[in-house]
Structures are given as C-alpha cells and as structure tokens.
Design a protein around this motif. Structure first.
Motif, PDB file in Angstrom:
ATOM      1  N   ALA A  15     -99.406 -79.687 120.688  1.00 23.17           N
ATOM      2  CA  ALA A  15    -100.256 -79.980 119.439  1.00 23.17           C
ATOM      3  C   ALA A  15     -99.320 -81.232 119.097  1.00 23.17           C
ATOM      4  O   ALA A  15     -97.854 -81.442 119.439  1.00 23.17           O
ATOM      5  CB  ALA A  15    -100.228 -79.101 118.002  1.00 23.17           C
ATOM      6  N   GLU A  16    -100.138 -82.446 118.358  1.00 24.93           N
ATOM      7  CA  GLU A  16     -98.800 -83.573 117.498  1.00 24.93           C
ATOM      8  C   GLU A  16     -97.885 -83.327 116.871  1.00 24.93           C
ATOM      9  O   GLU A  16     -98.474 -82.065 115.772  1.00 24.93           O
ATOM     10  CB  GLU A  16     -99.480 -84.744 117.143  1.00 24.93           C
ATOM     11  CG  GLU A  16     -99.494 -85.448 116.752  1.00 24.93           C
ATOM     12  CD  GLU A  16     -99.051 -86.567 118.002  1.00 24.93           C
ATOM     13  OE1 GLU A  16     -97.869 -86.911 117.715  1.00 24.93           O
ATOM     14  OE2 GLU A  16     -99.376 -87.032 119.030  1.00 24.93           O
ATOM     15  N   PRO A  17     -96.986 -82.678 116.572  1.00 21.26           N
ATOM     16  CA  PRO A  17     -95.592 -82.859 115.614  1.00 21.26           C
ATOM     17  C   PRO A  17     -95.798 -83.200 114.100  1.00 21.26           C
ATOM     18  O   PRO A  17     -96.537 -84.478 114.539  1.00 21.26           O
ATOM     19  CB  PRO A  17     -94.413 -82.484 116.111  1.00 21.26           C
ATOM     20  CG  PRO A  17     -94.531 -83.792 117.333  1.00 21.26           C
ATOM     21  CD  PRO A  17     -95.896 -83.930 117.591  1.00 21.26           C
ATOM     22  N   VAL A  18     -95.837 -82.055 112.990  1.00 17.63           N
ATOM     23  CA  VAL A  18     -95.979 -82.937 112.075  1.00 17.63           C
ATOM     24  C   VAL A  18     -94.928 -83.425 111.588  1.00 17.63           C
ATOM     25  O   VAL A  18     -94.845 -84.351 110.687  1.00 17.63           O
ATOM     26  CB  VAL A  18     -96.767 -81.518 110.688  1.00 17.63           C
ATOM     27  CG1 VAL A  18     -96.897 -82.483 109.590  1.00 17.63           C
ATOM     28  CG2 VAL A  18     -98.553 -82.474 111.446  1.00 17.63           C
ATOM     29  N   ASP A  19     -94.147 -82.382 111.604  1.00 14.49           N
ATOM     30  CA  ASP A  19     -92.430 -82.521 110.701  1.00 14.49           C
ATOM     31  C   ASP A  19     -91.850 -81.928 112.034  1.00 14.49           C
ATOM     32  O   ASP A  19     -90.983 -80.971 112.515  1.00 14.49           O
ATOM     33  CB  ASP A  19     -91.997 -81.873 110.092  1.00 14.49           C
ATOM     34  CG  ASP A  19     -90.442 -82.352 109.358  1.00 14.49           C
ATOM     35  OD1 ASP A  19     -90.419 -82.232 109.638  1.00 14.49           O
ATOM     36  OD2 ASP A  19     -90.864 -80.672 107.916  1.00 14.49           O
ATOM     37  N   ILE A  20     -90.415 -83.281 112.389  1.00 16.52           N
ATOM     38  CA  ILE A  20     -89.499 -82.776 113.169  1.00 16.52           C
ATOM     39  C   ILE A  20     -88.062 -82.507 112.850  1.00 16.52           C
ATOM     40  O   ILE A  20     -87.077 -83.180 113.400  1.00 16.52           O
ATOM     41  CB  ILE A  20     -89.359 -83.278 114.745  1.00 16.52           C
ATOM     42  CG1 ILE A  20     -89.641 -85.229 114.518  1.00 16.52           C
ATOM     43  CG2 ILE A  20     -90.385 -83.148 115.690  1.00 16.52           C
ATOM     44  CD1 ILE A  20     -89.264 -85.715 115.457  1.00 16.52           C
ATOM     45  N   SER A  21     -87.809 -82.462 111.411  1.00 18.59           N
ATOM     46  CA  SER A  21     -87.166 -82.253 110.545  1.00 18.59           C
ATOM     47  C   SER A  21     -86.117 -80.871 111.393  1.00 18.59           C
ATOM     48  O   SER A  21     -86.219 -80.163 111.678  1.00 18.59           O
ATOM     49  CB  SER A  21     -86.996 -82.932 108.903  1.00 18.59           C
ATOM     50  OG  SER A  21     -87.483 -81.121 108.551  1.00 18.59           O
ATOM     51  N   ALA A  22     -84.659 -81.070 110.883  1.00 14.95           N
ATOM     52  CA  ALA A  22     -84.373 -80.081 111.151  1.00 14.95           C
ATOM     53  C   ALA A  22     -84.592 -78.470 110.351  1.00 14.95           C
ATOM     54  O   ALA A  22     -85.104 -79.006 109.316  1.00 14.95           O
ATOM     55  CB  ALA A  22     -82.303 -80.151 110.798  1.00 14.95           C
ATOM     56  N   GLY A  23     -84.863 -77.366 110.930  1.00  8.83           N
ATOM     57  CA  GLY A  23     -85.403 -76.189 110.444  1.00  8.83           C
ATOM     58  C   GLY A  23     -86.223 -75.502 111.550  1.00  8.83           C
ATOM     59  O   GLY A  23     -86.106 -76.343 112.145  1.00  8.83           O
ATOM     60  N   MET A  24     -85.701 -74.368 111.145  1.00  7.01           N
ATOM     61  CA  MET A  24     -86.324 -73.592 112.173  1.00  7.01           C
ATOM     62  C   MET A  24     -87.709 -72.973 111.818  1.00  7.01           C
ATOM     63  O   MET A  24     -88.153 -72.723 113.440  1.00  7.01           O
ATOM     64  CB  MET A  24     -85.654 -72.254 112.118  1.00  7.01           C
ATOM     65  CG  MET A  24     -84.017 -71.890 111.919  1.00  7.01           C
ATOM     66  SD  MET A  24     -83.906 -72.615 114.306  1.00  7.01           S
ATOM     67  CE  MET A  24     -83.920 -70.509 114.913  1.00  7.01           C
ATOM     68  N   ALA A  25     -88.405 -72.742 111.069  1.00  7.77           N
ATOM     69  CA  ALA A  25     -89.903 -72.771 110.651  1.00  7.77           C
ATOM     70  C   ALA A  25     -90.562 -74.014 111.451  1.00  7.77           C
ATOM     71  O   ALA A  25     -90.551 -75.048 111.064  1.00  7.77           O
ATOM     72  CB  ALA A  25     -90.332 -72.783 109.396  1.00  7.77           C
ATOM     73  N   LEU A  26     -91.579 -73.591 111.818  1.00  7.39           N
ATOM     74  CA  LEU A  26     -92.998 -74.877 112.143  1.00  7.39           C
ATOM     75  C   LEU A  26     -93.302 -74.926 110.930  1.00  7.39           C
ATOM     76  O   LEU A  26     -93.674 -74.671 109.424  1.00  7.39           O
ATOM     77  CB  LEU A  26     -93.903 -74.270 112.677  1.00  7.39           C
ATOM     78  CG  LEU A  26     -93.836 -73.803 114.023  1.00  7.39           C
ATOM     79  CD1 LEU A  26     -94.865 -72.617 114.843  1.00  7.39           C
ATOM     80  CD2 LEU A  26     -93.455 -74.918 115.420  1.00  7.39           C
ATOM     81  N   SER A  27     -94.318 -75.736 110.535  1.00 10.09           N
ATOM     82  CA  SER A  27     -94.885 -77.277 109.377  1.00 10.09           C
ATOM     83  C   SER A  27     -96.231 -75.971 109.208  1.00 10.09           C
ATOM     84  O   SER A  27     -96.211 -74.784 110.086  1.00 10.09           O
ATOM     85  CB  SER A  27     -95.637 -78.206 109.587  1.00 10.09           C
ATOM     86  OG  SER A  27     -95.929 -78.122 110.583  1.00 10.09           O
ATOM     87  N   PRO A  28     -96.570 -75.748 108.003  1.00  8.43           N
ATOM     88  CA  PRO A  28     -97.530 -75.064 107.646  1.00  8.43           C
ATOM     89  C   PRO A  28     -99.049 -75.017 109.012  1.00  8.43           C
ATOM     90  O   PRO A  28     -99.880 -74.372 109.132  1.00  8.43           O
ATOM     91  CB  PRO A  28     -98.218 -74.989 106.034  1.00  8.43           C
ATOM     92  CG  PRO A  28     -96.296 -76.156 105.843  1.00  8.43           C
ATOM     93  CD  PRO A  28     -96.206 -76.259 106.820  1.00  8.43           C
ATOM     94  N   ALA A  29     -99.039 -76.172 109.403  1.00  8.56           N
ATOM     95  CA  ALA A  29    -100.024 -77.052 110.296  1.00  8.56           C
ATOM     96  C   ALA A  29    -100.158 -76.482 111.343  1.00  8.56           C
ATOM     97  O   ALA A  29    -101.161 -76.181 112.040  1.00  8.56           O
ATOM     98  CB  ALA A  29     -99.907 -78.361 109.776  1.00  8.56           C
TER      99      ALA A  29
END
Length: 169
Positions: A126-140
């Motif tokens: 899937a095309e990423p929504v958010d690749i900023s630092a963080g462990m959780a996937l974006s809600p989408a």
C-alpha cells in the motif's frame, strides 16, 4: 556443510519495512497479523524481514514463490493498494527507495546471478500515508492490515498453499 542456496522453503511470505517510520513498516505489520491469525502448510514460511536487507538471503534462497509485503511508494494516492508481479516487481525495486528495498533487489539479483533465481515474485503493498518517526501505522494503513492479510492468503491459495484461520479465543 549444506549450501544455504540449496535449502529451500517452497513458498516464502516476507514482510519488509522499517517499523520506526510509521507506514514504512506496513509489510512487517501485515506479516505479524498473518502469523497471529493464520496457520500455514509446512512448505510456507512467513517472516518479519524488517530492514535486514542482504541478511535475508538465507531465508529467501531456494524458495520457488516469494510473496513480499511492503509499503509501496509509487504513483497512487496514499492508502491505495498494489499487486506487482513479473516485470513490475523489478521496476518497483529499481528505484531503491529505502534500505530494505536495496537489500531485496540485491538478493533477487544475486540469486539470479548464481543460477538460482526465485521463479515467481509477487509484491502486495500500500502507498504510505505517513513515514514520519513513530511505531504506529497511520489509521488508514492500520485499517488495511486485515484486508492485505486476506489478499496474501488468497495469493497463497492461488499457489496451492491454503492457509487456515486460527480460532481466536
């Protein structure tokens, strides 16, 4: 000593990506979901490949069918899904967008050069929504994990390797 390139699991499902860059870890999260919710025939191995790159050679070598689960940065809108096969796979990894992509492309090239290519490779992602630092996937993308796992199970069924859903307690 046995040559690692001669040891084979017929089918390998490999989730790749960097889980500390949110959606970049999508493939790993789908692999984790598969392992938690399904059982697989002995000829199938499901792995969290993370960002291991060339270290994955020992797990991929000798496999006949490789199903890669990944965040796919292409030309679709964020959250859109992909199924890449054949020449599309090579084109996807040619861009070398991240460390794990470099490793997978190099592994596939090395296996081809040694005369032991992986005959069939499919990428689901899937095309990423958010690749900023963080462990959780974006809600989408988090919402897409069960659907992508189902698509992976469908792909395995096409390859004659039916997965069974685990009974959840």
């Amino acid at each position: 000593m046995t040559d690692a390139l001669d040891q084979a699991t017929e089918i390998t499902v490999l989730g790749i990506g960097n889980i500390v860059l949110r959606d970049e870890g999508f493939g790993v999260r789908v692999a984790e979901y598969l392992m938690a919710h399904y059982t697989f025939p002995d000829r199938v191995q499901v792995l969290d490949g993370g960002t291991l790159g060339m270290e994955l050679l020992r797990f991929v070598a000798g496999t006949k069918q490789l199903l890669l689960l990944d965040a796919v940065r292409g030309e679709k809108a964020p959250g859109e899904t992909y199924r890449l096969a054949g020449t599309e796979v090579k084109a996807h990894f040619q861009d070398k967008l991240s460390a794990h992509d470099i490793g997978i492309q190099d592994i596939l090239t090395l296996l081809t050069l040694t005369g032991k290519p992986v005959p069939e490779v499919v990428v689901l992602g899937a095309e990423p929504v958010d690749i900023s630092a963080g462990m959780a996937l974006s809600p989408a993308l988090s919402a897409l994990v069960p659907e992508m796992a189902r698509r992976a199970v469908d792909e395995l069924a096409r390859w004659g390797a039916a997965a069974k859903e685990k009974v959840q307690e």
